[in-house]
Design a protein around this motif. Sequence first.
Motif, PDB file in Angstrom:
ATOM      1  N   THR A  10      -1.929   6.882  30.660  1.00 30.48           N
ATOM      2  CA  THR A  10      -2.776   5.818  31.196  1.00 30.48           C
ATOM      3  C   THR A  10      -1.871   4.805  31.879  1.00 30.48           C
ATOM      4  O   THR A  10      -0.660   4.768  31.620  1.00 30.48           O
ATOM      5  N   TRP A  12      -1.663   1.812  31.162  1.00 27.27           N
ATOM      6  CA  TRP A  12      -1.353   0.755  30.208  1.00 27.27           C
ATOM      7  C   TRP A  12      -0.191   1.089  29.282  1.00 27.27           C
ATOM      8  O   TRP A  12       0.296   0.216  28.583  1.00 27.27           O
ATOM      9  N   TYR A  13       0.235   2.344  29.248  1.00 21.98           N
ATOM     10  CA  TYR A  13       1.294   2.755  28.332  1.00 21.98           C
ATOM     11  C   TYR A  13       2.354   3.562  29.078  1.00 21.98           C
ATOM     12  O   TYR A  13       2.028   4.355  29.961  1.00 21.98           O
ATOM     13  N   ASP A  74      -6.740  -5.191  21.624  1.00 18.06           N
ATOM     14  CA  ASP A  74      -6.009  -5.202  22.890  1.00 18.06           C
ATOM     15  C   ASP A  74      -5.641  -3.806  23.378  1.00 18.06           C
ATOM     16  O   ASP A  74      -4.961  -3.650  24.366  1.00 18.06           O
ATOM     17  N   ASP A  77      -9.432   1.403  25.655  1.00 22.61           N
ATOM     18  CA  ASP A  77      -9.467   2.262  26.836  1.00 22.61           C
ATOM     19  C   ASP A  77     -10.724   3.108  26.766  1.00 22.61           C
ATOM     20  O   ASP A  77     -11.127   3.530  25.702  1.00 22.61           O
TER      21      ASP A  77
END
Length: 83
Positions: A10, A12-13, A74, A77
């Motif tokens: 993703t 985000w990571y 937080d 996903d």
Amino acid sequence: MAQHSFVTHTPWYATPRKFTGPLLRDVLAACGAVGSNLRATALNDYRVDLPLEDAQRFDVLMARLLDDKPMADDAADLAEEDA
């Protein structure tokens, strides 16, 4: 309810992460949902509208675990598995 998992990248990571949870179509069937559209809201308040038909046609995962641990507020996903 059956749980499904998959590992994906993703934005985000930095590394691939494992997402686990029920399929959206199974949750909708269990609660008797009807209609033509669905509004999904993630833990971080991200919202998306999608046709209910897409939830039936594709393996949309309602992720509740991230790397086998409950998702934190937080870490929300909405992840979709390839059909």
